[in-house]
Design a protein around this motif. Structure first.
Motif, PDB file in Angstrom:
ATOM      1  N   ARG A  47     -54.199 -24.697  -1.589  1.00  0.00           N
ATOM      2  CA  ARG A  47     -54.100 -23.990  -0.455  1.00  0.00           C
ATOM      3  C   ARG A  47     -52.685 -23.014  -0.746  1.00  0.00           C
ATOM      4  O   ARG A  47     -52.633 -21.934  -0.091  1.00  0.00           O
ATOM      5  N   GLY A  48     -52.247 -23.197  -1.797  1.00  0.00           N
ATOM      6  CA  GLY A  48     -50.680 -22.561  -1.995  1.00  0.00           C
ATOM      7  C   GLY A  48     -49.536 -23.630  -0.874  1.00  0.00           C
ATOM      8  O   GLY A  48     -50.098 -24.684  -0.536  1.00  0.00           O
ATOM      9  N   HIS A  49     -48.502 -22.930  -0.736  1.00  0.00           N
ATOM     10  CA  HIS A  49     -47.365 -23.676  -0.199  1.00  0.00           C
ATOM     11  C   HIS A  49     -47.460 -23.022   1.052  1.00  0.00           C
ATOM     12  O   HIS A  49     -45.935 -23.469   1.644  1.00  0.00           O
ATOM     13  N   SER A  50     -47.851 -22.323   1.788  1.00  0.00           N
ATOM     14  CA  SER A  50     -47.731 -22.117   3.129  1.00  0.00           C
ATOM     15  C   SER A  50     -47.909 -22.980   4.234  1.00  0.00           C
ATOM     16  O   SER A  50     -48.890 -23.912   4.152  1.00  0.00           O
ATOM     17  N   LYS A  51     -46.845 -23.283   5.295  1.00  0.00           N
ATOM     18  CA  LYS A  51     -47.116 -24.237   6.151  1.00  0.00           C
ATOM     19  C   LYS A  51     -48.285 -23.980   7.140  1.00  0.00           C
ATOM     20  O   LYS A  51     -48.782 -22.774   7.299  1.00  0.00           O
ATOM     21  N   LEU A  52     -48.736 -25.130   7.495  1.00  0.00           N
ATOM     22  CA  LEU A  52     -49.936 -25.063   8.392  1.00  0.00           C
ATOM     23  C   LEU A  52     -49.330 -24.764   9.665  1.00  0.00           C
ATOM     24  O   LEU A  52     -48.260 -24.627  10.024  1.00  0.00           O
ATOM     25  N   ARG A  53     -50.394 -24.217  10.557  1.00  0.00           N
ATOM     26  CA  ARG A  53     -50.505 -23.675  11.897  1.00  0.00           C
ATOM     27  C   ARG A  53     -49.495 -24.626  12.986  1.00  0.00           C
ATOM     28  O   ARG A  53     -48.718 -24.268  13.794  1.00  0.00           O
ATOM     29  N   ALA A  54     -49.681 -25.903  12.506  1.00  0.00           N
ATOM     30  CA  ALA A  54     -49.281 -26.925  13.568  1.00  0.00           C
ATOM     31  C   ALA A  54     -47.591 -26.798  13.362  1.00  0.00           C
ATOM     32  O   ALA A  54     -47.170 -26.364  12.520  1.00  0.00           O
ATOM     33  N   ALA A  55     -47.021 -27.117  14.492  1.00  0.00           N
ATOM     34  CA  ALA A  55     -45.362 -26.872  14.482  1.00  0.00           C
ATOM     35  C   ALA A  55     -44.625 -28.025  13.648  1.00  0.00           C
ATOM     36  O   ALA A  55     -45.525 -29.106  13.160  1.00  0.00           O
ATOM     37  N   GLY A  56     -43.632 -27.509  13.259  1.00  0.00           N
ATOM     38  CA  GLY A  56     -42.916 -28.455  12.520  1.00  0.00           C
ATOM     39  C   GLY A  56     -43.003 -28.270  10.891  1.00  0.00           C
ATOM     40  O   GLY A  56     -43.922 -27.204  10.461  1.00  0.00           O
ATOM     41  N   GLU A  57     -42.491 -29.188   9.929  1.00  0.00           N
ATOM     42  CA  GLU A  57     -42.708 -28.719   8.699  1.00  0.00           C
ATOM     43  C   GLU A  57     -43.912 -29.655   7.920  1.00  0.00           C
ATOM     44  O   GLU A  57     -43.660 -30.923   7.546  1.00  0.00           O
ATOM     45  N   LEU A  58     -45.180 -29.074   8.134  1.00  0.00           N
ATOM     46  CA  LEU A  58     -46.362 -29.463   7.868  1.00  0.00           C
ATOM     47  C   LEU A  58     -47.158 -28.924   6.841  1.00  0.00           C
ATOM     48  O   LEU A  58     -47.294 -27.513   7.038  1.00  0.00           O
ATOM     49  N   HIS A  59     -47.442 -29.370   5.364  1.00  0.00           N
ATOM     50  CA  HIS A  59     -48.051 -28.967   4.589  1.00  0.00           C
ATOM     51  C   HIS A  59     -49.225 -29.486   4.093  1.00  0.00           C
ATOM     52  O   HIS A  59     -49.392 -30.763   4.131  1.00  0.00           O
TER      53      HIS A  59
END
Length: 222
Positions: free
Chosen positions: A54-66
């Motif tokens: 996926r790469g290191h972009s954060k997921l759409r969900a709130a918070g620090e989620l990868h």
């Protein structure tokens, strides 16, 4: 059963089984997905090349989620075998792939933990696949792996539930120990769909005083 066969079976004790295992070790390694000959213990070069990073972009969900991978071939098969097929070694291999490309936020964490299973489910499966994934990650980061910092009470499985049901199913079902107070915590799981499991884990850790919570899944359904 013929007595001769009974004696033969009895003769295949631990010592003889060990010799059979030694013989198997000389056979060519096979990819766990396509059965092609491979130099490594799990996937051939072709299947490794198919890993859906996926790469290191954060997921759409709130918070620090990868998440390291998209939930697609061959990760779907790898997670299925690690979670439901009894292959805890493959779970550790998943963690090894993740550790090879760590998310930047993980580097600042002080401790690593895994999303917990209820003890009845853990006994039935024989292991917690999230914990097996977390082991090589903690080792690669040089951080301690805390196995009892998060606890989970009984609840229905998340698999097959919709977003709203997932959120309601997990609400209030996790708690964290006071030892996380002031700590930066990295939480590991196999798959994230709605982010409900990670949200509950983060809620429990923050309620116990954790300074920062970073959530990192092997794969994301997105």
């Amino acid at each position: 059963m013929d007595g001769r066969w009974s004696k033969l079976i009895e003769g295949l004790g631990p010592y003889n089984r060990l010799k059979i295992n030694h013989f198997s070790a000389w056979l060519p390694a096979r990819c766990v997905l396509c059965a092609e000959t491979t130099r490594g213990p799990t996937l051939c070069r072709g299947c490794l090349g198919d890993l859906p990073w996926r790469g290191h972009s954060k997921l759409r969900a709130a918070g620090e989620l990868h998440a390291s991978f998209h939930y697609a071939f061959p990760i779907v098969e790898c997670i299925g075998r690690a979670k439901l097929g009894g292959d805890c070694g493959l779970a550790r291999q998943l963690g090894g792939w993740m550790a090879a490309r760590p998310v930047p936020a993980a580097q600042a964490c002080e401790i690593v933990c895994a999303v917990p299973q209820h003890w009845r489910r853990a006994i039935g499966r024989g292991y917690n696949q999230a914990l097996e994934i977390a082991k090589p990650i903690a080792a690669a980061l040089g951080r301690p792996l805390w196995t009892d910092v998060l606890k989970r009470s009984a609840g229905a499985p998340q698999r097959g539930l919709g977003r709203g049901a997932r959120l309601r199913n997990l609400s209030g079902h996790m708690r964290a120990g006071a030892a996380v107070a002031g700590r930066r915590v990295l939480v590991i799981d196999d798959v994230t769909t709605t982010g409900a499991t990670f949200r509950e884990a983060a809620r429990a850790l923050r309620a116990a005083g954790a300074a920062t919570v970073v959530c990192w899944a092997a794969a994301a359904v997105d």
